[in-house]
Motif scaffolding. Structure first.
Motif, PDB file in Angstrom:
ATOM      1  N   UNK A   1       0.824  -1.209   0.000  1.00 34.13           N
ATOM      2  CA  UNK A   1       0.000   0.000   0.000  1.00 34.13           C
ATOM      3  C   UNK A   1       0.858   1.258   0.000  1.00 34.13           C
ATOM      4  N   UNK A   2       0.264   2.313  -0.561  1.00 32.52           N
ATOM      5  CA  UNK A   2       0.989   3.576  -0.695  1.00 32.52           C
ATOM      6  C   UNK A   2       0.194   4.696  -0.036  1.00 32.52           C
ATOM      7  N   UNK A   3       0.495   5.914  -0.424  1.00 31.18           N
ATOM      8  CA  UNK A   3      -0.101   7.099   0.193  1.00 31.18           C
ATOM      9  C   UNK A   3      -1.629   7.071   0.180  1.00 31.18           C
ATOM     10  N   UNK A   4      -2.190   6.713  -0.974  1.00 30.13           N
ATOM     11  CA  UNK A   4      -3.633   6.787  -1.131  1.00 30.13           C
ATOM     12  C   UNK A   4      -4.356   5.859  -0.151  1.00 30.13           C
ATOM     13  N   UNK A   5      -3.893   4.619  -0.049  1.00 28.55           N
ATOM     14  CA  UNK A   5      -4.535   3.661   0.846  1.00 28.55           C
ATOM     15  C   UNK A   5      -4.356   4.070   2.313  1.00 28.55           C
ATOM     16  N   UNK A   6      -3.118   4.437   2.657  1.00 32.01           N
ATOM     17  CA  UNK A   6      -2.855   4.800   4.060  1.00 32.01           C
ATOM     18  C   UNK A   6      -3.644   6.042   4.472  1.00 32.01           C
ATOM     19  N   UNK A   7      -3.758   6.981   3.545  1.00 34.61           N
ATOM     20  CA  UNK A   7      -4.529   8.195   3.829  1.00 34.61           C
ATOM     21  C   UNK A   7      -5.990   7.839   4.082  1.00 34.61           C
ATOM     22  N   UNK A   8      -6.512   6.913   3.278  1.00 35.23           N
ATOM     23  CA  UNK A   8      -7.915   6.516   3.441  1.00 35.23           C
ATOM     24  C   UNK A   8      -8.133   5.833   4.800  1.00 35.23           C
ATOM     25  N   UNK A   9      -7.207   4.990   5.211  1.00 34.56           N
ATOM     26  CA  UNK A   9      -7.364   4.315   6.507  1.00 34.56           C
ATOM     27  C   UNK A   9      -7.274   5.325   7.645  1.00 34.56           C
ATOM     28  N   UNK A  10      -6.302   6.227   7.535  1.00 40.52           N
ATOM     29  CA  UNK A  10      -6.108   7.224   8.595  1.00 40.52           C
ATOM     30  C   UNK A  10      -7.326   8.146   8.691  1.00 40.52           C
ATOM     31  N   UNK A  11      -7.906   8.474   7.545  1.00 38.59           N
ATOM     32  CA  UNK A  11      -9.075   9.368   7.547  1.00 38.59           C
ATOM     33  C   UNK A  11     -10.233   8.724   8.292  1.00 38.59           C
TER      34      UNK A  11
ATOM     35  N   UNK B   1      -0.650   9.389  -7.935  1.00 35.43           N
ATOM     36  CA  UNK B   1      -1.755   9.493  -6.981  1.00 35.43           C
ATOM     37  C   UNK B   1      -1.479   8.661  -5.725  1.00 35.43           C
ATOM     38  N   UNK B   2      -0.407   7.884  -5.782  1.00 35.54           N
ATOM     39  CA  UNK B   2       0.028   7.159  -4.590  1.00 35.54           C
ATOM     40  C   UNK B   2      -0.765   5.905  -4.293  1.00 35.54           C
ATOM     41  N   UNK B   3      -0.925   5.027  -5.292  1.00 34.09           N
ATOM     42  CA  UNK B   3      -1.617   3.759  -5.018  1.00 34.09           C
ATOM     43  C   UNK B   3      -0.669   2.580  -5.174  1.00 34.09           C
TER      44      UNK B   3
ATOM     45  N   UNK C   1      12.340   1.705   5.411  1.00 36.92           N
ATOM     46  CA  UNK C   1      12.690   1.015   4.169  1.00 36.92           C
ATOM     47  C   UNK C   1      11.647   1.208   3.076  1.00 36.92           C
ATOM     48  N   UNK C   2      10.438   1.628   3.456  1.00 41.10           N
ATOM     49  CA  UNK C   2       9.397   1.848   2.455  1.00 41.10           C
ATOM     50  C   UNK C   2       9.543   3.265   1.909  1.00 41.10           C
ATOM     51  N   UNK C   3       9.436   3.391   0.587  1.00 38.10           N
ATOM     52  CA  UNK C   3       9.667   4.695  -0.060  1.00 38.10           C
ATOM     53  C   UNK C   3       8.809   5.811   0.549  1.00 38.10           C
ATOM     54  N   UNK C   4       7.611   5.447   0.977  1.00 38.93           N
ATOM     55  CA  UNK C   4       6.689   6.450   1.538  1.00 38.93           C
ATOM     56  C   UNK C   4       7.237   7.079   2.819  1.00 38.93           C
ATOM     57  N   UNK C   5       8.110   6.328   3.504  1.00 40.15           N
ATOM     58  CA  UNK C   5       8.645   6.825   4.771  1.00 40.15           C
ATOM     59  C   UNK C   5      10.143   7.108   4.693  1.00 40.15           C
ATOM     60  N   UNK C   6      10.638   7.296   3.454  1.00 35.22           N
ATOM     61  CA  UNK C   6      12.053   7.640   3.276  1.00 35.22           C
ATOM     62  C   UNK C   6      12.322   9.010   3.891  1.00 35.22           C
ATOM     63  N   UNK C   7      11.332   9.897   3.863  1.00 40.17           N
ATOM     64  CA  UNK C   7      11.432  11.160   4.609  1.00 40.17           C
ATOM     65  C   UNK C   7      10.130  11.356   5.381  1.00 40.17           C
ATOM     66  N   UNK C   8       9.961  12.536   6.008  1.00 34.97           N
ATOM     67  CA  UNK C   8       8.809  12.724   6.904  1.00 34.97           C
ATOM     68  C   UNK C   8       7.619  13.419   6.246  1.00 34.97           C
ATOM     69  N   UNK C   9       7.712  13.655   4.936  1.00 32.76           N
ATOM     70  CA  UNK C   9       6.672  14.453   4.266  1.00 32.76           C
ATOM     71  C   UNK C   9       5.281  13.835   4.453  1.00 32.76           C
ATOM     72  N   UNK C  10       5.174  12.531   4.227  1.00 33.05           N
ATOM     73  CA  UNK C  10       3.849  11.900   4.353  1.00 33.05           C
ATOM     74  C   UNK C  10       3.366  11.900   5.802  1.00 33.05           C
ATOM     75  N   UNK C  11       4.295  11.641   6.709  1.00 33.14           N
ATOM     76  CA  UNK C  11       3.924  11.589   8.137  1.00 33.14           C
ATOM     77  C   UNK C  11       3.268  12.900   8.561  1.00 33.14           C
ATOM     78  N   UNK C  12       3.804  14.014   8.035  1.00 33.73           N
ATOM     79  CA  UNK C  12       3.273  15.329   8.428  1.00 33.73           C
ATOM     80  C   UNK C  12       1.827  15.530   7.983  1.00 33.73           C
ATOM     81  N   UNK C  13       1.368  14.743   7.001  1.00 34.26           N
ATOM     82  CA  UNK C  13      -0.017  14.900   6.527  1.00 34.26           C
ATOM     83  C   UNK C  13      -1.014  14.165   7.436  1.00 34.26           C
TER      84      UNK C  13
END
Ligand code: J2J
Length: 532
Positions: free
Chosen positions: A107-117, A492-494, A129-141
């Motif tokens: 799963x990528x940004x789109x799925x994780x965002x949907x679960x978090x929402x 779109x991050x899927x 190790x997952x590209x989505x968490x290589x930096x903190x940009x996604x975490x901040x959302x």
């Protein structure tokens, strides 16, 4: 604070308790009952963990989270692959009474965002190790998240450090057994990925009963090569079944023959679970010279998640040299198994029968009437481990269940006179890409975000290896190439498996008399085009 979910009516809950299906034990019991055992529970690469160590590690993590203000009644978003930390985290959260959703590692940004929402988790546990968490940009959302722990991180957010720090006097506070323990993921057929609340009672039963049927014992050595977070390798009987029986789970990053065959030999694996395409690849590897002598310890191969052809099924005992068990299950609950003492014919040709005597399964026609044996129709089910409603989805639940609480899985099946089920097809708008489920509407919604796309329909294509692949049928303003469509969706991050395998641009999409896209006609047209 308890998590709201659709409960079983009281009369059913009483019956399930009376019959001993619901034991009122928390899922943490699966581990704590072996807390003093030095038997190996998990092997992750070169790292073995005993039951004692797994118990201690999860206590340490729970204690550390507690110190950071994580408490019973909260939820967590977990994104870990096939690593020992997945189980350490699961048990730590269950011990705290925090309900996680375990996203698939694909799963990528789109799925994780949907679960978090939907869940508004206070805690995130993920992997650098997952590209989505290589930096903190996604975490901040992730607005609701207050505590973050990352595997492969140094410093205050390091998951490994939280696991290593000894707990002092940790007292577990799991949620009551009748309440939500965690959320399972639905394969889905709607725009928004749905969450399935699973209680301790229902999930514990499903694991314990699976163990009885599949014969899991302390001697079981299970290779977990499918995504650890998926319901199948987690509970049918999966890793949790192995832990309950005090056996050993060996983790593999993927189900490829090159990775799995040596692991099976090295760790003397007795049972594993695969999806049909992985079976094809194993058979191909053997035909091309890989030695099935490496598989000598393997006694049972479970296959499920998608339809297994009888031809492929029949080759398993002969070429892999072990017994086959078909598994037809769903994260929503119901699991069917062929039994170990079933005839060869049954094992090859059916998807088994329900595991519980109180699984009520029947076949409905299009008006909701019961069909007699051997007729094809909709699968309807309810029982002691089948959920009664998706999380926070009243509208969808109204159509997914009938008035008596029977869940309609969207599968087309027939049931024979002995109660054995054959999966005949599907009615839900989902593509089953070798066991990985794609909700057509989810991808169509994303496609419609593209400036050139006017109409979009995602349909299945037959595929000899995966069973099904996906094709995006588009009506566009300006020509659009497949690579551009895939690039756009990736942005779109899927998850990668949801990207269409083929893209076709059409003048118009065929419609049914009521004005819906006629996917049957589209599939026919695509098939004809392929042969032409
Ligand atoms: C045909 N279709 C199947 C089978 C699942 C055990 C095993 C699998 C899952 C799973 C699971 C099938 N033949 N043998 O959770 O505990 C399709 C059906 C079903 C959907 C569920 C488990 N086994 N399917 O696959 O939630 O369409 O669970 O409704 O991912 O997979 O998908 P999922």
């Amino acid at each position: 604070m308890t998590i709201p979910f659709t409960r079983w009516p009281e009369a059913f809950a009483c019956r399930y308790r009376e019959k001993g299906y619901w034991q009122d034990l928390p899922l943490t019991d699966i581990l704590t009952r072996h807390a003093h055992s030095d038997a190996t529970a998990v092997i992750d690469g070169e790292r073995p963990l005993s039951y004692r160590q797994l118990h201690q590690a999860s206590n340490n993590l729970a204690c550390s989270l507690q110190a950071q203000g994580i408490a019973r009644g909260q939820t967590a978003l977990v994104h870990l692959g096939n690593v020992a930390e997945f189980y350490i985290t699961l048990f730590a959260l269950l011990k705290l009474g925090v309900a996680p959703v375990n996203a698939l590692f694909s799963h990528q940004r789109s799925e994780l965002t949907a679960y978090a929402a939907q869940l508004k988790p206070a805690l995130l546990i993920a992997d650098r190790d997952h590209a989505l968490f290589a930096d903190d940009a996604f975490i901040r959302t992730l607005d609701s998240v207050r505590v973050v722990l990352l595997r492969g991180e140094q410093g205050e957010h390091a998951l490994e450090a939280a696991i290593a720090r000894p707990a002092d006097n940790f007292v577990a506070t799991p949620t009551p057994a009748g309440e939500v323990a965690f959320f399972q993921l639905s394969g889905g057929s709607t725009g928004m990925p749905k969450l399935i609340p699973r209680t301790h009672n229902d999930y514990y039963y499903s694991i314990a009963r699976s163990n009885e049927i599949c014969g899991f014992t302390a001697q079981t050595r299970y290779l977990c090569a499918l995504p650890a977070a998926h319901n199948y390798p987690m509970s049918s009987p999966g890793a949790l079944g192995v832990f309950l029986a005090q056996g050993c789970v060996v983790l593999a990053a993927d189900p490829s023959a090159t990775l799995c065959f040596p692991l099976i030999e090295k760790h003397q694996i007795t049972v594993t679970a695969l999806v049909p395409p992985a079976v094809s690849l194993w058979l191909q590897a053997i035909a091309e010279g890989a030695s099935n002598a490496q598989l000598a310890s393997l006694k049972l191969l479970q296959v499920g998640g998608a339809r297994l052809s009888a031809t492929l099924a029949a080759r398993i005992p002969a070429e892999i040299g072990c017994q086959l068990q078909q598994v037809f299950g769903m994260a929503e609950g119901l699991v069917n198994y062929t039994r170990l003492d079933d005839s060869f014919d049954r094992i090859i040709h059916t998807q088994g029968r329900p595991m519980c005597p109180d699984d009520e399964v029947w076949v409905a026609d299009e008006h909701g009437n019961r069909l007699p044996p051997d007729h094809v129709g909709r699968l309807m089910t309810r029982g002691p481990y089948t959920f009664r409603g998706y999380f926070n989805s009243p509208e969808h639940n109204a159509s997914a269940f009938d008035v008596d609480g029977f869940y309609c899985s969207g599968d087309l099946i027939s049931i024979d006179g002995q109660g054995y089920i054959t999966v005949q097809g599907r009615e839900k708008d989902q593509i089953n890409r070798g066991g990985e489920k794609i909700a057509a509407e989810e991808i169509e919604n994303l496609l419609l975000r593209h400036e050139s796309v006017i109409h979009a329909a995602l349909v299945s294509l037959e595929d000899s290896l995966l069973g099904e692949k996906s094709c995006a049928c588009l009506v566009v303003k300006a020509p659009l190439r497949a690579v551009a469509v895939r690039r756009f969706l990736r942005e779109q991050g899927i998850a990668e498996f949801k990207l269409p395998d083929r893209v076709e641009c059409l003048e118009t999409l065929p419609l049914t008399p009521v004005g819906k896209v006629d996917k049957k006609q589209l599939r026919q047209w695509l098939a004809e085009r392929t042969t032409a």
